[in-house]
Each structure stands twice: as structure tokens, then as C-alpha cells.
Design an enzyme around this catalytic site. Structure first.
Site: not given
Length: 283
Positions: A135, A148, A151-152
Site C-alpha cells: 500500500s 496497517y 504491516s504493509k
């Protein structure tokens, strides 16, 4: 008369593919496009469906069993593995890592790792390709998206390491979509801290076709954004992180001054810090 496929898609017909998150927005659309192009596809998802094997990618045993079933359906060979499965919880990055943080890491990072590991012997046999969906938020720090983002970014690092160790035999591409209005944002909306309007919106098809083009390219591209604006944003966030942080800080300050996230309990601390009412304790 059949219209010939564009050159960058001609390698796809007849290939065998596995797609994670196959019942979701990106996954189901990608499966449909690949099948239209003549690719044999088996999906993995927590929600079983025709052509989709039920699988919780946070469970080691389920991943091994599901991949074995997928390979059996594909005749034992695999050319392409595409990762979409992901979650996007809203968290306070200064708080203790709760169940939502653990879920983000388990699904977004370790889930992709598990599935890739299960598929690796088959991919090595065909000199296949892995496409991992990260992302733009991997390098763009927005409020309450910390789990998020972490983790990305970790997923992008995993892709880089995978390329370093296996790139001589397996192609590895990382795709960086921007903000797309899909159910992954339901959690942040329910918490009252949705990212709508914070970053430029992209269309679902932008991501899907970027993934399909990466899958069909003669050589696996390293990093791919979904749009021209996304490509510029990826360059800015990766190579000018200080500038990016200043831009985000200014935008967040303006939003908070306008009362953004005002009704969200998770955002009260941010509002207080922005107003300067909360100061670090004296040493």
C-alpha cells in the site's frame, strides 16, 4: 475474428494461479479478469465460494492444506501467486498492541509469508511469480493507520528479501495501491476515523489492472503503483520521507482544526496533543 491480446498479457493464457483474498473486492475482480484471459485460477479466502478454497491464512495447518488442495485442482503446477488478503484496523499507535494490531501483522504480513512458503516448491518448479499487494500507506504515516502501515511496510521488506534470496528463480513484484473505497475501510469508519479525503482516491480497476499487467509482464517489475499520481507519491514517500512527514503533519493539523475525528474516542488524545494541552512529563 478474435482480437489479439496486448503483448504484455500474452504470457498469461494457460497459466495456473492462486489468489488470496479471492472473495474480496480486489481478489474477486482479479480472478474474473484472469479467467477471462484464459488463466486457470483457484482462490483462497476465509469465505468459500465456487473456485475458492476456504482458508484462514493465519493458521499454518489450514494454509498447508488449502495450498495442497489448490495445487491439486490446478494439476500440481503453479505459475502465479497473487496476494490480496488484508485487514485495516484503526489503532492508537501509542497504545499497547492489542488484538487488532496482532491481526494486522498476522494477516497482512505473516499470512502472505505462510502462503508463499507453502507455494514456493511449486513456484520454483515453474520459475513462477509472486505479486504482493502492499500500500502507499507503507511509507505514508496517517493517524490511526499505524498497524496497517507497519504491516504493509514489513510486507514490502519481505518482498525485497524474497527477491534477494529467490529472485534468480521466482519473480517478485510489490504493488502499492492508494486509497480505494473497499470494505477494508469499514473498521476505521466504524471507529470514526475514516481516511476518506485524506489521500487521493483511486479506482478498484486501477489496482486490479496494475496487478494483472505485473503478472503478464515479460519480466517481473520490482515496484508498481496503480496510477501516475500513485507513482509520484511512491517516489516522494520513499525518497523524501521528511518532506512527506511535514506535508502529512500540516494536513492533519488543518483537519483537526476543522474538527475532523471529533466524535471518535480513539482521536481524543490526538486532539488534546494538537491543542497543546498534553505535555511530556518532566524528567
Amino acid at each position: 475474428m478474435t482480437t489479439p491480446l496486448p503483448r504484455h498479457l500474452r504470457r498469461l493464457p494457460g497459466q495456473n494461479a492462486v489468489v488470496t483474498g479471492a472473495s474480496g473486492a480486489f481478489g474477486s475482480a482479479t480472478v474474473a479478469v484472469l479467467r477471462h484471459l484464459g488463466v486457470n485460477v483457484v482462490g483462497l479466502d476465509r469465505k468459500a465460494a465456487p473456485g475458492v478454497v476456504e482458508c484462514d491464512i493465519t493458521d499454518d495447518a489450514q494454509v498447508r492444506q488449502a495450498m495442497a488442495e489448490a495445487l491439486d485442482r490446478l494439476g500440481g503446477t503453479l505459475d502465479l501467486l497473487i496476494h490480496y488478503a488484508g485487514v485495516g484496523p484503526a489503532v492508537d499507535i501509542g497504545g499497547e498492541p492489542d488484538v487488532h494490531v496482532h491481526q494486522a501483522l498476522e494477516v497482512n504480513l505473516l499470512g502472505s509469508w505462510r502462503v508463499t512458503a507453502a507455494a514456493m516448491p511449486a513456484l520454483l518448479n515453474t520459475r513462477g511469480r509472486v505479486v504482493l499487494t502492499s500500500s502507499l500507506l507503507a511509507h505514508l504515516q496517517l493517524p490511526f493507520a499505524g498497524a496497517y502501515t507497519v504491516s504493509k511496510r514489513a510486507l514490502a521488506a519481505y518482498a525485497d528479501c524474497l527477491r534477494a534470496e529467490y529472485g534468480s528463480h521466482v519473480g517478485v513484484t510489490t504493488v502499492y495501491p492508494g486509497y480505494v473505497d473497499t470494505p477494508i475501510h469499514d473498521s476505521s469508519r466504524a471507529t470514526g476515523v475514516a481516511l476518506d479525503g485524506l489521500v487521493p482516491a483511486e479506482r478498484e480497476r486501477d489496482t486490479v489492472m496494475s496487478v494483472v499487467r505485473a503478472a503478464g509482464a515479460r519480466r517481473a517489475p520490482r515496484d508498481v503503483a496503480s496510477t501516475a499520481l500513485g507513482t509520484a507519491a511512491l517516489h516522494l514517500t520513499r525518497h523524501f520521507p521528511g518532506t512527506t512527514e511535514q506535508i502529512v503533519s500540516l494536513q492533519v493539523g488543518l483537519l483537526l482544526a476543522d474538527g475532523a475525528f471529533g466524535d471518535a474516542e480513539i482521536a481524543q488524545g490526538l486532539h488534546e496533543r494538537h491543542r497543546g494541552t498534553v505535555r511530556p512529563a518532566a524528567s
